[in-house]
Design an enzyme around this catalytic site. Sequence first.
Site, mmCIF file in Angstrom:
data_model
loop_
_atom_site.group_PDB
_atom_site.id
_atom_site.type_symbol
_atom_site.label_atom_id
_atom_site.label_comp_id
_atom_site.label_asym_id
_atom_site.label_seq_id
_atom_site.Cartn_x
_atom_site.Cartn_y
_atom_site.Cartn_z
ATOM 1 N N LYS A 1 44.905 37.115 44.160
ATOM 2 C CA LYS A 1 43.615 37.713 44.516
ATOM 3 C C LYS A 1 43.780 39.063 45.223
ATOM 4 O O LYS A 1 43.317 39.271 46.340
ATOM 5 C CB LYS A 1 42.810 36.747 45.384
ATOM 6 C CG LYS A 1 42.550 35.392 44.725
ATOM 7 C CD LYS A 1 41.778 34.469 45.655
ATOM 8 C CE LYS A 1 41.482 33.130 44.994
ATOM 9 N NZ LYS A 1 42.695 32.314 44.770
ATOM 10 N N PHE A 2 44.399 39.998 44.550
ATOM 11 C CA PHE A 2 44.671 41.301 45.151
ATOM 12 C C PHE A 2 43.373 42.003 45.562
ATOM 13 O O PHE A 2 42.414 42.069 44.793
ATOM 14 C CB PHE A 2 45.449 42.177 44.179
ATOM 15 C CG PHE A 2 46.787 41.616 43.798
ATOM 16 C CD1 PHE A 2 47.701 41.240 44.772
ATOM 17 C CD2 PHE A 2 47.136 41.447 42.470
ATOM 18 C CE1 PHE A 2 48.939 40.714 44.440
ATOM 19 C CE2 PHE A 2 48.369 40.923 42.116
ATOM 20 C CZ PHE A 2 49.267 40.554 43.101
#
Length: 243
Positions: A71-72
Amino acid sequence: MSRAPLPLAAHERLIFALDVPSHDEAIAWVDRLGDSVAFYKIGMELLASGEYFHVLDALAKRDKRVFVDLKFFDIPATVAGTIRRLAQWPVSYCTVHGWHAGMLQAAADANHGAMRLLAVTVLTSMGRPDLAAMGIDREPVDVVVERALAAEAAGIDGVIASGQEAGPIRRATGPAFSIVCPGIRPGGPVADDQQRIVGVAQAFTDGADAIVVGRPIRLAADPAAAAAAIQAEILAAVGQDRS
């Protein structure tokens, strides 16, 4: 413009959430599940172990597909640099947060077709009260569809979203847009931290391309049999050749 969904055989549409704290436990699960699972999601718990890329490499050597779920979410340049480095690894799916158009565009531009990028919309553990506490007084489905459309416009390949929103997303986006659904509960609702959940068949009927399942397999008396039962449901829902 997003590309065609990742071509998946029916047995690759089940993604097992490998939420364990070490390389040894991860590989033990892969061996335990055998041919019943061909696709694995590896997330933040394994990252904190310091053995993340050892697990990724071990999965690839076993001919398993890999979903990097980290989940950058950072400034566009940082996310772009991370995507470029990760693209050197054998990764099929990778998540980025879907809340910043510039960051999504940078991620898509840096990817060069190496992976399928999935935008995180609203976590399946969240409901309307959680959104309201963040100052977003709207139904989750409306926020999810809005984020999906923004991701598609930025060149992101798909979203990860609750199966409850698979239908609205499928109707709002193009046929090339991938929908991957966590929060799947084969046996019906259970008391855990997931709120927006659906069953296996419903997710695919509504337009999901793949599902993520963790605890219903991990906590089963016979995990491989539980995975095989889910695979049978998927095959009945999508057939052998849907891609």
